[in-house]
Design a protein around this motif. Structure first.
Motif, PDB file in Angstrom:
ATOM      1  N   ALA A 116      30.792  45.168  23.372  1.00  0.00           N
ATOM      2  CA  ALA A 116      32.205  44.449  23.471  1.00  0.00           C
ATOM      3  C   ALA A 116      33.122  44.510  22.811  1.00  0.00           C
ATOM      4  O   ALA A 116      34.505  44.500  23.347  1.00  0.00           O
ATOM      5  CB  ALA A 116      31.634  42.874  23.551  1.00  0.00           C
ATOM      6  N   LEU A 117      33.176  45.033  21.531  1.00  0.00           N
ATOM      7  CA  LEU A 117      34.323  45.578  20.606  1.00  0.00           C
ATOM      8  C   LEU A 117      34.079  47.048  20.745  1.00  0.00           C
ATOM      9  O   LEU A 117      35.596  47.420  20.897  1.00  0.00           O
ATOM     10  CB  LEU A 117      33.500  44.939  19.298  1.00  0.00           C
ATOM     11  N   ALA A 118      33.265  47.622  20.704  1.00  0.00           N
ATOM     12  CA  ALA A 118      33.409  49.063  20.736  1.00  0.00           C
ATOM     13  C   ALA A 118      33.972  49.816  21.874  1.00  0.00           C
ATOM     14  O   ALA A 118      34.990  50.618  21.964  1.00  0.00           O
ATOM     15  CB  ALA A 118      32.330  49.895  20.368  1.00  0.00           C
ATOM     16  N   VAL A 119      33.819  49.263  22.974  1.00  0.00           N
ATOM     17  CA  VAL A 119      34.146  50.005  24.384  1.00  0.00           C
ATOM     18  C   VAL A 119      35.699  49.833  24.544  1.00  0.00           C
ATOM     19  O   VAL A 119      36.467  50.815  24.971  1.00  0.00           O
ATOM     20  CB  VAL A 119      33.095  49.524  25.613  1.00  0.00           C
ATOM     21  N   ALA A 121      37.872  49.417  22.410  1.00  0.00           N
ATOM     22  CA  ALA A 121      38.553  49.978  21.302  1.00  0.00           C
ATOM     23  C   ALA A 121      38.660  51.605  21.704  1.00  0.00           C
ATOM     24  O   ALA A 121      39.722  52.244  21.506  1.00  0.00           O
ATOM     25  CB  ALA A 121      37.870  49.807  20.037  1.00  0.00           C
ATOM     26  N   LEU A 122      37.489  52.052  22.090  1.00  0.00           N
ATOM     27  CA  LEU A 122      37.693  53.614  22.536  1.00  0.00           C
ATOM     28  C   LEU A 122      38.123  53.914  23.818  1.00  0.00           C
ATOM     29  O   LEU A 122      39.090  54.960  23.917  1.00  0.00           O
ATOM     30  CB  LEU A 122      36.173  53.948  22.793  1.00  0.00           C
ATOM     31  N   LEU A 123      38.189  53.046  24.772  1.00  0.00           N
ATOM     32  CA  LEU A 123      38.802  53.327  26.143  1.00  0.00           C
ATOM     33  C   LEU A 123      40.467  52.963  25.771  1.00  0.00           C
ATOM     34  O   LEU A 123      41.275  53.889  26.464  1.00  0.00           O
ATOM     35  CB  LEU A 123      38.310  52.490  27.035  1.00  0.00           C
ATOM     36  N   GLY A 124      40.671  51.972  25.305  1.00  0.00           N
ATOM     37  CA  GLY A 124      42.159  51.558  25.081  1.00  0.00           C
ATOM     38  C   GLY A 124      42.942  52.463  24.471  1.00  0.00           C
ATOM     39  O   GLY A 124      44.214  52.690  24.837  1.00  0.00           O
ATOM     40  N   SER A 125      42.448  53.391  23.629  1.00  0.00           N
ATOM     41  CA  SER A 125      43.337  54.577  23.048  1.00  0.00           C
ATOM     42  C   SER A 125      43.397  55.718  23.632  1.00  0.00           C
ATOM     43  O   SER A 125      44.489  56.343  23.396  1.00  0.00           O
ATOM     44  CB  SER A 125      42.493  54.722  21.534  1.00  0.00           C
ATOM     45  N   ARG A 126      42.748  55.592  25.028  1.00  0.00           N
ATOM     46  CA  ARG A 126      43.099  57.230  25.653  1.00  0.00           C
ATOM     47  C   ARG A 126      43.101  56.999  27.195  1.00  0.00           C
ATOM     48  O   ARG A 126      43.520  57.660  27.714  1.00  0.00           O
ATOM     49  CB  ARG A 126      42.148  57.989  25.278  1.00  0.00           C
ATOM     50  N   VAL A 127      42.869  55.717  27.914  1.00  0.00           N
ATOM     51  CA  VAL A 127      42.618  55.519  29.029  1.00  0.00           C
ATOM     52  C   VAL A 127      43.997  54.573  29.575  1.00  0.00           C
ATOM     53  O   VAL A 127      43.755  53.522  29.118  1.00  0.00           O
ATOM     54  CB  VAL A 127      41.312  55.453  29.680  1.00  0.00           C
ATOM     55  N   SER A 142      20.554  43.787  29.502  1.00  0.00           N
ATOM     56  CA  SER A 142      21.688  43.139  29.598  1.00  0.00           C
ATOM     57  C   SER A 142      22.784  43.706  30.537  1.00  0.00           C
ATOM     58  O   SER A 142      22.942  44.854  30.735  1.00  0.00           O
ATOM     59  CB  SER A 142      22.373  42.941  28.137  1.00  0.00           C
ATOM     60  N   THR A 143      23.513  42.550  31.374  1.00  0.00           N
ATOM     61  CA  THR A 143      24.634  43.147  32.296  1.00  0.00           C
ATOM     62  C   THR A 143      26.005  42.621  31.893  1.00  0.00           C
ATOM     63  O   THR A 143      26.039  41.016  31.826  1.00  0.00           O
ATOM     64  CB  THR A 143      24.292  42.649  33.829  1.00  0.00           C
ATOM     65  N   PHE A 144      26.904  43.469  31.577  1.00  0.00           N
ATOM     66  CA  PHE A 144      28.343  43.191  31.290  1.00  0.00           C
ATOM     67  C   PHE A 144      29.169  43.485  32.100  1.00  0.00           C
ATOM     68  O   PHE A 144      28.815  44.335  32.964  1.00  0.00           O
ATOM     69  CB  PHE A 144      28.490  43.490  29.806  1.00  0.00           C
ATOM     70  N   GLN A 145      30.520  43.135  32.364  1.00  0.00           N
ATOM     71  CA  GLN A 145      31.422  43.362  33.321  1.00  0.00           C
ATOM     72  C   GLN A 145      32.455  43.714  32.403  1.00  0.00           C
ATOM     73  O   GLN A 145      33.125  43.075  31.396  1.00  0.00           O
ATOM     74  CB  GLN A 145      31.847  42.165  34.049  1.00  0.00           C
ATOM     75  N   LEU A 146      33.073  45.053  32.669  1.00  0.00           N
ATOM     76  CA  LEU A 146      34.013  45.625  32.055  1.00  0.00           C
ATOM     77  C   LEU A 146      35.451  45.682  33.046  1.00  0.00           C
ATOM     78  O   LEU A 146      35.201  46.139  34.164  1.00  0.00           O
ATOM     79  CB  LEU A 146      33.876  46.923  31.808  1.00  0.00           C
ATOM     80  N   GLU A 154      38.624  44.860  28.923  1.00  0.00           N
ATOM     81  CA  GLU A 154      38.267  43.383  28.200  1.00  0.00           C
ATOM     82  C   GLU A 154      36.685  43.549  28.698  1.00  0.00           C
ATOM     83  O   GLU A 154      36.348  43.682  30.038  1.00  0.00           O
ATOM     84  CB  GLU A 154      38.819  42.213  28.728  1.00  0.00           C
ATOM     85  N   ILE A 155      35.696  43.301  27.912  1.00  0.00           N
ATOM     86  CA  ILE A 155      34.247  43.109  28.373  1.00  0.00           C
ATOM     87  C   ILE A 155      33.627  41.992  27.790  1.00  0.00           C
ATOM     88  O   ILE A 155      33.988  41.507  26.731  1.00  0.00           O
ATOM     89  CB  ILE A 155      33.669  44.441  27.598  1.00  0.00           C
ATOM     90  N   GLY A 156      32.995  41.547  28.698  1.00  0.00           N
ATOM     91  CA  GLY A 156      32.155  40.295  28.379  1.00  0.00           C
ATOM     92  C   GLY A 156      30.834  40.179  29.454  1.00  0.00           C
ATOM     93  O   GLY A 156      30.535  40.967  30.253  1.00  0.00           O
ATOM     94  N   PRO A 157      30.124  39.001  29.153  1.00  0.00           N
ATOM     95  CA  PRO A 157      28.787  38.876  29.997  1.00  0.00           C
ATOM     96  C   PRO A 157      29.306  38.726  31.600  1.00  0.00           C
ATOM     97  O   PRO A 157      30.591  37.947  31.831  1.00  0.00           O
ATOM     98  CB  PRO A 157      28.468  37.295  29.655  1.00  0.00           C
TER      99      PRO A 157
END
Length: 208
Positions: A116-119, A121-127, A142-146, A154-157
């Motif tokens: 939830a922190l990593a994705v 951070a990685l996407l926001g810098s390039r997409v 586990s299922t999250f929604q991006l 933003e990612i969360g449950p």
């Protein structure tokens, strides 16, 4: 940690957060306020007495604060506004770590909520996305929604809302796609990812 005796911003910052486990405690609290037991569960390998010491030090430094959870008498820990400013340097370290993550987790512990922190951070810098979309991520049971929009990621449950697509993959694959080190076509060709729903949405989010 002993002081470095240097009038340098980096040295003084490390005097506050440079001790082992300190930044990982901050990582957990960037995900949200947490009770002591939640922090123990979210920090595999830390001793309870060491966590207590680190929380005490971070609180004394003004990075962490204690407060009552809801209307009860249970104490939870949260970042102060100053402590929350560590999000930017921590996200920068996550992006810097991409080459270190290529080999996968090995025997290391992993908790899906760390993504939830990593994705973002990685996407926001390039997409950059032009329309709002929501992609489900199924990782380790586990299922999250991006959620992706012009404002960022933003990612969360998963809150039950309809998803435009769902991606099932191992953590290393999700991180590789997020960092741009792995293309969706290659991941599909290697059988590393399964997609339900609109694949074009997934390609938009994980643009190479």
């Amino acid at each position: 940690m002993r002081g470095y005796g240097q009038y340098c911003g980096l040295a003084r910052s490390l005097e506050v957060v440079g001790d082992r486990w300190n930044l990982l405690i901050v990582r957990q609290l960037l995900l949200g306020p947490a009770r002591y037991r939640d922090l123990i569960d979210g920090l595999p390998g830390i001793a309870t007495n060491l966590l207590a010491d680190r929380l005490r030090d971070l609180e004394a430094s003004g990075v962490v604060e204690r407060r009552l959870a809801g209307s009860g008498s249970v104490v939870e820990y949260a970042l102060t506004p100053w402590g929350a400013e560590l999000r930017e340097p921590i996200e920068s370290l996550i992006r810097w770590s991409a080459p270190l993550m290529v080999c996968g987790p090995g025997d290391d512990a992993f908790r899906p909520e760390w993504l939830a922190l990593a994705v973002p951070a990685l996407l926001g810098s390039r997409v950059k996305v032009r329309v709002s979309v929501t992609v489900g991520l199924e990782i380790g049971g586990s299922t999250f929604q991006l959620r992706a929009s012009r404002a960022g990621f933003e990612i969360g449950p998963h809150d039950g809302r309809e998803l435009d697509a769902t991606v099932r993959a191992e953590p290393a694959c999700i991180l590789g796609l997020s960092a741009g080190a792995l293309t969706l076509a290659d991941a599909r060709g290697l059988g590393l990812v399964e997609i339900d729903g609109d694949e074009s949405v997934v390609r938009t989010v994980f643009a190479a």
